[in-house]
Structures are given as structure tokens and as C-alpha cells.
Design a protein around this motif. Structure first.
Motif, short mmCIF file in Angstrom:
data_model
loop_
_atom_site.label_atom_id
_atom_site.label_comp_id
_atom_site.label_asym_id
_atom_site.label_seq_id
_atom_site.Cartn_x
_atom_site.Cartn_y
_atom_site.Cartn_z
N MET A 25 -25.30 22.02 30.25
CA MET A 25 -24.06 21.46 30.80
C MET A 25 -23.22 20.75 29.75
N SER A 26 -21.92 20.74 29.98
CA SER A 26 -20.99 20.00 29.13
C SER A 26 -20.97 18.53 29.55
N HIS A 27 -20.27 17.72 28.76
CA HIS A 27 -20.14 16.29 29.08
C HIS A 27 -19.50 16.11 30.46
N LYS A 28 -18.46 16.89 30.72
CA LYS A 28 -17.76 16.81 32.01
C LYS A 28 -18.69 17.17 33.16
N GLU A 29 -19.48 18.20 32.99
CA GLU A 29 -20.41 18.62 34.04
C GLU A 29 -21.49 17.57 34.28
N ILE A 30 -21.95 16.93 33.22
CA ILE A 30 -22.95 15.87 33.37
C ILE A 30 -22.37 14.68 34.15
N SER A 31 -21.12 14.36 33.88
CA SER A 31 -20.47 13.27 34.62
C SER A 31 -20.35 13.63 36.11
N ARG A 32 -20.05 14.88 36.38
CA ARG A 32 -19.97 15.32 37.78
C ARG A 32 -21.34 15.25 38.45
N LEU A 33 -22.38 15.58 37.72
CA LEU A 33 -23.74 15.49 38.26
C LEU A 33 -24.09 14.04 38.60
N ALA A 34 -23.68 13.11 37.75
CA ALA A 34 -23.93 11.69 38.04
C ALA A 34 -23.23 11.28 39.34
#
Length: 309
Positions: free
Chosen positions: A125-134
Motif C-alpha cells: 500500500m501507498s502512504h495514502k492507502e495506509i492512512s485510509r486503512l487507519a
């Protein structure tokens, strides 16, 4: 000769005097006009200032009246709420509700259905995707807090030095106090493989019921690049059972302008469907309430009613 000179001088003086008498009043009048111009300008400035002051005063009075109206409405609302409390009985205050929620979550950690979020796939995952997961983890926990019968939640392979952990702490107020188990261990080492059901949209077998003696795994993956079957392949490599939500059994594709249909859901959406099914024992209502309309699916009964109408 001298007399003529003196007479000429007197004539000159008389003409000069008459000239001065004619010019000086005109000059004074001119000066008076100039002097009178200044008060007129100052009066205009004073009038402009007065208008600004009056306008500001009116605006201030309007704001004061608006605030008074809002305070009056707030008092009436509180008064009405007080009457409702008298009619319907005392309502639980926030402290009692918080204590009740905490008690339910603590009980679930001891004897509740177990759901685990597998956070091993953040490398995809990208940084953006990780933030969405959080953010999805926050919503999942919020749904569990509201449930009458909450799950025992595990977040596995979540390391404190990872970007996801930092995003969870940054984005989720009180994350460090969440009543769930957070560990850097793998779920594969925590639970017997024969008790595990890995929920993935790529599985062949549909989930029919939720068993108390099973551990349900959700792949913590936000995949905007649409990498195929990542969670499914991981489950197969570890040799555990895979299942999917029974979308094909209870729902049908609905036509839409973009001809878009997707069974890929966020972890919090899958979890809300599981909660709804555990409460109602009805996949139709659980799927209808949990799957967003934008996914392009509707339950069969809704499609039938539309055609009948």
C-alpha cells in the motif's frame, strides 16, 4: 509749477484710494468664499463618519438580537428535553453509558466472537492507502462499541515503529486506549489454523453462518491499484479456510451508467455486515444495510419490487 505737481499727486492718490476701495472688498469676498469651503467639506466628512457609525451600530444590534434569539431557542430546547425526560423516565447519562460500553467490550474480550484484522500487507500500500486503512480501523472499532454483542477484536502484526501504527495514533483519538488486542505477532501463531476462516471476496465458498468457535480474519488491505487476490493468496499459502460474503446468493447486479460492480469492501463495511447478521440472522437485511449502493449490487427482493412496480 509746484502747484501743478501737487495737484497731480492728489489726483493719483484719489484714484489709488478708489481702486483700493473697489478691489479690497472683492478680495475679502474671495477669501471668505475659500474660508467657507472648508466647513462644508468637514461637514461632509462628519456626515460620512456618522453614517458608518450608524451602520456599524445597526449591524451590532442585529448580531445581539440574533444571539438573544439563539439563546432563547436553546433554553426552549433544553426545557423541552427536560419535559421529555419526565415523560419517558430518566435517561442514562454519558458516564453510565460509557461504563456500560466498557463493560460489554471487556466481556467480549473474555468470551466474545473473535475477529482479527491481518495487517501484514501494508507493504502493498501507498502512504495514502495506509492512512485510509487507519480510518477504517477507527470506524470498525466505533461500530463494535455500539454493538449490543461486540466482537473480541485483534489487530495483528501492527508494529509500533510502522507507518500504520503512527497513522492510527495520529488519526484516531484514544487509539492507545482502545479495548482491543494490538500485537505485532501474526494471527497464524495466535490461533489454530483449523479454527480460522479468512474472509476474502475471491473465495469460492460462501459464508452461511457465524460460529462462536471460529476466528474470522479480515485482510487489512486498501488497494486502489486493484492488485488481484492478495489476501486470498496469503490465506492459501498458510493453508487456512477461505470464505466470502454471500453476495452472489442474495444480491444481483443493478444496471448503472458506468456499468460498475464490485464486491471489494472496506474492513469496516464487512464488519458491519457481520454485526448485522449476528443480530438479525438474516443475510438479506445485513447485506442490504452494509453494502453501499455505489458497489452496483442490490438484494434480490429490491430488484423484484422495482420490476413489479
Amino acid at each position: 509749477m509746484e502747484e501743478e505737481t501737487l495737484q497731480g499727486q492728489r489726483c493719483y492718490d484719489e484714484r489709488l484710494s478708489r481702486t483700493n476701495e473697489a478691489v479690497i472688498p472683492d478680495l475679502l469676498d474671495f477669501l471668505r468664499i475659500d474660508v467657507e469651503l472648508d466647513p462644508v467639506g468637514s461637514d461632509r466628512e462628519e456626515n460620512a463618519c456618522s453614517k458608518n457609525v450608524m451602520r456599524k451600530q445597526r449591524n451590532w444590534e442585529r448580531r445581539v438580537e440574533a444571539k438573544k434569539g439563539k439563546r432563547k431557542e436553546e433554553k426552549q430546547r433544553k426545557k423541552l428535553n427536560g419535559r421529555n425526560k419526565d415523560i419517558y423516565g430518566p435517561q442514562l447519562n454519558k458516564r453510565v453509558m460509557k461504563a456500560t460500553t466498557k463493560e460489554r467490550l471487556e466481556d467480549a474480550r473474555g468470551a466474545g466472537l473473535v475477529l482479527c484484522v491481518d495487517l501484514n500487507m501494508t507493504d502493498h500500500m501507498s502512504h495514502k492507502e495506509i492512512s485510509r486503512l487507519a480510518g477504517q480501523i477507527r470506524r470498525l472499532y466505533g461500530s463494535n462499541k455500539k454493538a449490543l454483542r461486540p466482537f473480541h477484536i485483534f489487530l495483528t502484526e501492527l508494529k509500533e515503529d510502522s507507518l500504520l501504527y503512527k497513522e492510527c495514533v495520529r488519526m484516531n483519538d484514544g487509539f492507545l486506549n482502545y479495548l482491543m488486542d494490538v500485537t505485532d505477532e501474526s494471527w497464524f501463531h495466535l490461533f489454530p489454523a483449523e479454527d480460522v476462516i479468512y474472509l476474502t471476496p475471491d473465495a469460492n465458498e460462501a459464508l452461511e453462518r457465524v460460529d462462536e468457535d471460529k476466528v474470522y480474519i479480515l485482510g487489512g488491505l486498501v488497494d486502489e491499484s486493484i492488485q488481484k487476490k492478495i489476501s486470498y493468496k496469503r490465506a492459501k499459502e498458510l493453508g487456512v479456510c477461505t470464505m466470502r460474503l454471500p453476495i452472489d446468493e442474495y444480491m444481483v447486479k443493478k444496471s448503472n451508467p458506468k456499468n460498475f460492480h464490485s464486491k471489494i469492501l472496506a474492513i469496516n463495511q464487512v464488519f458491519e455486515i457481520l454485526l448485522a447478521f449476528c443480530e438479525t440472522k438474516d443475510w438479506t437485511s445485513a447485506l442490504a444495510s452494509g453494502i453501499p449502493p455505489g458497489k452496483g449490487y442490490v438484494v434480490t427482493s429490491q430488484m423484484s419490487s422495482e420490476f413489479g412496480h
